[in-house]
Design an enzyme around this catalytic site. Structure first.
Site: not given
Lengths: 321, 321, 321, 321
Positions: B130-132
């Site tokens: 995921g990005c975070f």
């Protein structure tokens, strides 16, 4: 106190009306009618109002109010008034397009104070102008007043995303709109009719084309318009008849300096700049589309209709930066 | 040439994948599957692709491709793979959350190259982070590698509107998001699980709390994260073990200067800055949420899985201003 | 490999050139000359280049390079070339206005590939077009090619803040520009000369006025232009001769759909849309002011001058959202 | 009427003060002192004031005014007051940092009404709080009031570009700030001193660290802050003592809903939200940095100092979208 009601309370124009009327010294906000939000406090939708008011949306209408503002989608005002009747003394201010065109079938006055101030003072039913129509008409009306619109008029204007309303759409999605720009409805925008009607009112022989390209800007509020046409006089003469035309205006002003949109954002003002290049007169015009282009002008009209000082409740702090 | 397919072609991550793969020297974009747009050219949705390709979305799947990227909503990858079977040699890169947690029920490798490069090289099934999770893990993994995460970690990060996907919503409406800022899912963001799993992989006794406040920023792309925790060593020591950890990274770099988001926008890079204040080590981390945080990292993983140079097709011109 | 030098390396156009040339398969960036930054790494100014290159700015010039790009302020290219001499085989690409007007005093070719491709292929000295000039010329050149510019042309265009360069100024201060819009240099923009010269090249009897209003938009990159004029043919005929004119263009494309700026941001493309309303042909044109409007076009010209494939090094991933 | 003067009239805080005072029913704007703009109308700098006032900047000071606001750069207020003497009855409101720390050398009262209302009512010299200090103090003061700040406090806040003032700089250049984000002065921001002083006033044994990371956001106005610390009570108890603390506040309100910055932009309000996660209390706080964080609070303090209704002149229409 003037008792005021709002029909259709969840959109942008209703929100701005509420914000203005809550602080208007001569108005009491009697009710805000919403079929979608009854029973909820206004601040559940207009979330900046926390701490300002505990009024709730209602699905009941008080037909005895002194003034009612219709903040409905275009086409819905006519329908609403066919189904609901207010008291004989209730004045109606409609913010939709439904009654902007003069017609034998209704008695709404077109509410551009710079054009129709005396008629507005006596009006019981008022059709509040469109945002582009306001910005553009104010840019060129002094020309028609002096019979000078004899050639094509070239108009380019850009509006903020609030102009598209609260409905979600691709062109108001943040990732689309951010740092973007696009023209739309070129030469065919629906406000051309209102503008034409106002120009003809002052210059009955007016039949020049208005070439109008509206654009979507990546900002939230405001309209910036440029309009030019052939003009044989001097710049000084133009400044003089513009000055005369707007001498008694409460909110429309001229400037000789560079003009930019944020000079009027969050105010009810229109500022105009005149320039001459070759045989063309160029007029730049800026307004806040939700105030002078909608709710602010509606309150300005209400003030006139009730004999109040025209600027009452509308001395708004600009959001200059 | 590697034949590649994309499942779920209309969203942001699919769009970025298409843009990268069209220019990747070793990849042929075999198909882009979309149930909503079959028969339409890719540029009808990804409108910047005019002039780049005439490929159309398809509702048929070529199960013989060498690699397939799943760009589906969270929960839908599992469902899709249950209903569709690819050839035995097809490698699968999933961009959803469905297989990021290790489990006996699947053999997906967690595709953070800085953590799992060797496993990725041998993977047939890859769960893209995921990005975070990417931004935050890269900020603190060298600490866990050195067994130094012994106290709470305090993380604050802000993401652009593309992080919310293509679906229209109030918080991605232009008039809401423009010039706005807000925290959401504080202390409860779903990426905390992935981050925790990665930290434990390097520091099995890790059980510190991660206090994570995600925020919505009024920009379109990118994640800016700050993370700090108690740290007893010197700044120089920290720089050294961060340097060692990222020595062979293709896209993760350290800087001693002030760091800002646009240094990485439209690139596959992560840049980190270390500072020490009192007994705290502060790490700032920036990535493009759609590239290093999604599609760029997916291609980086593909490159590793197919034995290609890790940066192939990913030397992207930054959109620095 | 083509050895390339850049003169004036700290501004936006130099930055974009560096980003493109670092990834260009046939170019070696030989030096970047800067009087203000010698000895500093490129990434100290172009901070996204961390991890890409360790090249430093230099205050020495290698006069033996194959090509040199002049990224100097307007007026300074002439001065620089008067004071510095390159080898006889060094080709010069100037990004300033200094040599855009044909003159007996110099032998620079005006580098708009869609207009002058053959001349560019043989050029040793090239004057790269201006950004507004590129967007507007590409919108109307097919009309002049067909002798159809017989009436006034009405142009309105908006540019991003990078158009104003790296110098700090009030109108590029964030708090001024954010959510703002303004016209400037109306009817008097300096690019009108270049446009006029190109139109006359294709339609020698052209002497119509170009009414051009440039605007400052609140975005960073790109130009969106609309241009209309009287046109008696059908829309289909127009589409056909536009199609013919751009048939062999590497980067200029036509679309029948709504057009918006971000379709071209961070690419070297120009996209055009034709519409007809009454007796007017309206052409909308979008480019990235720093790429097709400056550095991208400069590399496109370099490719042509060195016999390379025109799109080499310019297959850039758009920053579509 | 209260005769008011402003020293240092060209900056943002002076601009906001002028906008407020021009519409304040009990104030007459006596003079606006500016060494750089004497003789020019206010609207030459604050260009939204066209049509509002013809007042000009002056380089002369009326020492007999009832109140003077110092809108000078930090360090300059002290210098100005050493060189200029007002009448004995003139009250002074200083917006700089110069007198915010209590000291035997001056008698300025720290002007946070939620903390010092009674002292402010009796003050002749008032030090107006800083913007970050206001947002953060209001978030945590009820905890210190109840002796509950016993552990580290973790604060992350983001400010708009107006926070950096009118001076041009790289980080307020549009092309840098647009779509960007960055932390700065982490753990070392100068407002930490004021915050510490206020906390100690209510909780004398307070000596917890405040870990504060300020950030630059890509918007023009406002501060969004999150603050959390260990807290053993229930959320309901916290809400109760926050409610009690702010019961008589004119502008500080609590909400149970998601909170976002634009709820307070262009108003003098602070809105707070409380949440509990595990053993942490999280408080989110939003203000307009130029109003509650500067000029609005200055007028609120003036109202208190002159015995006026606290909200007079400060019922501002939000710029909610």
């Amino acid at each position: 106190m003037i008792e005021a009601g709002i029909i259709g309370g969840a959109g942008y124009t209703a929100g701005e009306l509420i914000r203005i009327l809550l602080n208007h010294p001569e108005v009491n906000l009697n009710f805000v009618f919403s079929t979608s939000q009854p029973g909820k406090p206004l601040y559940s939708i207009h979330q900046d109002l926390i701490g300002e008011t505990e009024i709730e949306f209602t699905n009941g209408i008080n037909i005895e109010v002194d003034v009612v503002f219709l903040c409905l989608g275009h086409g819905n005002s006519k329908k609403f008034l066919a189904e609901n009747q207010f008291s004989e003394t209730t004045k109606i201010v409609d913010l939709s397009t439904d009654f902007r065109q003069k017609s034998d079938e209704h008695s709404f006055v077109y509410g551009l104070p710079e054009l129709n101030k005396e008629a507005i003072k006596n009006a019981n039913f008022l059709a509040n102008p469109g945002c582009f129509a306001t910005a553009i008409s104010l840019a060129i009306l002094p020309l028609s007043k002096n019979g000078l619109l004899k050639d094509e008029i070239h108009v380019n204007a850009v509006t903020g995303a609030t102009g598209a309303g609260t409905s979600l759409s691709q062109t108001t999605h943040y990732t689309w709109r951010d740092n973007n720009f696009s023209a739309y409805k070129s030469f065919e925008h629906q406000h051309l009719d209102e503008i034409g009607q106002s120009l003809k009112q002052l210059q009955p022989d007016h039949d020049s084309e208005i070439n109008f390209i509206p654009n979507r800007g990546n900002f939230s509020r405001g309209i910036h318009a440029t309009a030019y046409t052939k003009y044989v006089g001097t710049l000084e003469e133009a400044k003089e008849f513009y000055h005369n035309f707007y001498e008694n205006s409460a909110f429309t002003f001229l400037t000789d300096e560079e003009l930019h949109l944020k000079q009027v954002v969050n105010t009810n003002k229109c500022i105009l700049r005149l320039q001459k290049f070759g045989n063309k007169l160029l007029v730049t015009s800026v307004i806040d589309n939700l105030l002078k282009g909608a709710s602010g002008q509606a309150v300005q009209n209400m003030n006139l209709m009730f004999g109040l000082e025209e600027r009452m409740g509308l001395k708004l702090k600009a959001n200059y930066f």
